[in-house]
Design a protein around this motif. Sequence first.
Motif, mmCIF file in Angstrom:
data_model
loop_
_atom_site.group_PDB
_atom_site.id
_atom_site.type_symbol
_atom_site.label_atom_id
_atom_site.label_comp_id
_atom_site.label_asym_id
_atom_site.label_seq_id
_atom_site.Cartn_x
_atom_site.Cartn_y
_atom_site.Cartn_z
ATOM 1 N N TYR A 1 0.806 -1.214 0.000
ATOM 2 C CA TYR A 1 0.000 0.000 0.000
ATOM 3 C C TYR A 1 0.841 1.266 0.000
ATOM 4 N N GLY A 2 2.038 1.196 0.514
ATOM 5 C CA GLY A 2 2.892 2.378 0.611
ATOM 6 C C GLY A 2 3.405 2.840 -0.737
ATOM 7 N N THR A 3 3.825 1.923 -1.569
ATOM 8 C CA THR A 3 4.381 2.279 -2.875
ATOM 9 C C THR A 3 3.336 2.950 -3.769
ATOM 10 N N PRO A 4 2.132 2.424 -3.920
ATOM 11 C CA PRO A 4 1.135 3.124 -4.744
ATOM 12 C C PRO A 4 0.761 4.491 -4.163
ATOM 13 N N LEU A 5 0.657 4.605 -2.853
ATOM 14 C CA LEU A 5 0.341 5.900 -2.243
ATOM 15 C C LEU A 5 1.462 6.897 -2.485
ATOM 16 N N TYR A 6 2.706 6.446 -2.366
ATOM 17 C CA TYR A 6 3.851 7.321 -2.618
ATOM 18 C C TYR A 6 3.823 7.819 -4.058
ATOM 19 N N ASN A 7 3.578 6.899 -4.988
ATOM 20 C CA ASN A 7 3.514 7.283 -6.404
ATOM 21 C C ASN A 7 2.356 8.255 -6.662
ATOM 22 N N PHE A 8 1.220 8.020 -6.020
ATOM 23 C CA PHE A 8 0.066 8.890 -6.201
ATOM 24 C C PHE A 8 0.379 10.312 -5.738
ATOM 25 N N PHE A 9 0.940 10.439 -4.552
ATOM 26 C CA PHE A 9 1.244 11.773 -4.022
ATOM 27 C C PHE A 9 2.395 12.432 -4.780
ATOM 28 N N GLU A 10 3.334 11.648 -5.249
ATOM 29 C CA GLU A 10 4.440 12.205 -6.025
ATOM 30 C C GLU A 10 3.921 12.782 -7.341
ATOM 31 N N LYS A 11 2.995 12.086 -7.972
ATOM 32 C CA LYS A 11 2.415 12.585 -9.226
ATOM 33 C C LYS A 11 1.636 13.879 -8.985
ATOM 34 N N ARG A 12 0.902 13.938 -7.858
ATOM 35 C CA ARG A 12 0.137 15.155 -7.563
ATOM 36 C C ARG A 12 1.073 16.340 -7.329
ATOM 37 N N ILE A 13 2.178 16.083 -6.619
ATOM 38 C CA ILE A 13 3.120 17.178 -6.340
ATOM 39 C C ILE A 13 3.795 17.635 -7.628
ATOM 40 N N THR A 14 4.257 16.705 -8.448
ATOM 41 C CA THR A 14 4.914 17.094 -9.705
ATOM 42 C C THR A 14 3.913 17.740 -10.671
ATOM 43 N N HIS A 15 2.680 17.320 -10.645
ATOM 44 C CA HIS A 15 1.666 17.921 -11.512
ATOM 45 C C HIS A 15 1.405 19.382 -11.095
ATOM 46 N N ARG A 16 1.413 19.668 -9.802
ATOM 47 C CA ARG A 16 1.203 21.025 -9.310
ATOM 48 C C ARG A 16 2.389 21.927 -9.664
ATOM 49 N N ILE A 17 3.585 21.348 -9.606
ATOM 50 C CA ILE A 17 4.786 22.132 -9.898
ATOM 51 C C ILE A 17 4.807 22.524 -11.378
#
Length: 97
Positions: free
Chosen positions: A80-96
């Motif tokens: 569960y940690g790896t998909p959540l990490y990827n999800f939040f990383e995509k949201r942060i990079t998308h905002r940047i």
Amino acid sequence: MALIKCPECGKENVSDSAEACPNCGFGVKEYFKNKTIEKEISNKSIAEEKNNHNNSMLSNKKVWVISSVCIIILLCVVLYGTPLYNFFEKRITHRIL
């Protein structure tokens, strides 16, 4: 007080509390006193062995339970940690961007 067979000569009807066998002079009272002490020591050692065995079984169960819980937690983090990490990383990079 019981009537027994003399352990030395085999004479019947000797009191187990008699100091000595009337036939051969064997120390009947001392013999049974020592035998009782040996039996008590044997019973204590058996009880200690059972107690030690039970304690080791409990500690083995504890090790298994703790190990199982750690493995389950590790699996949850990986699954569960790896998909959540990827999800939040995509949201942060998308905002940047």
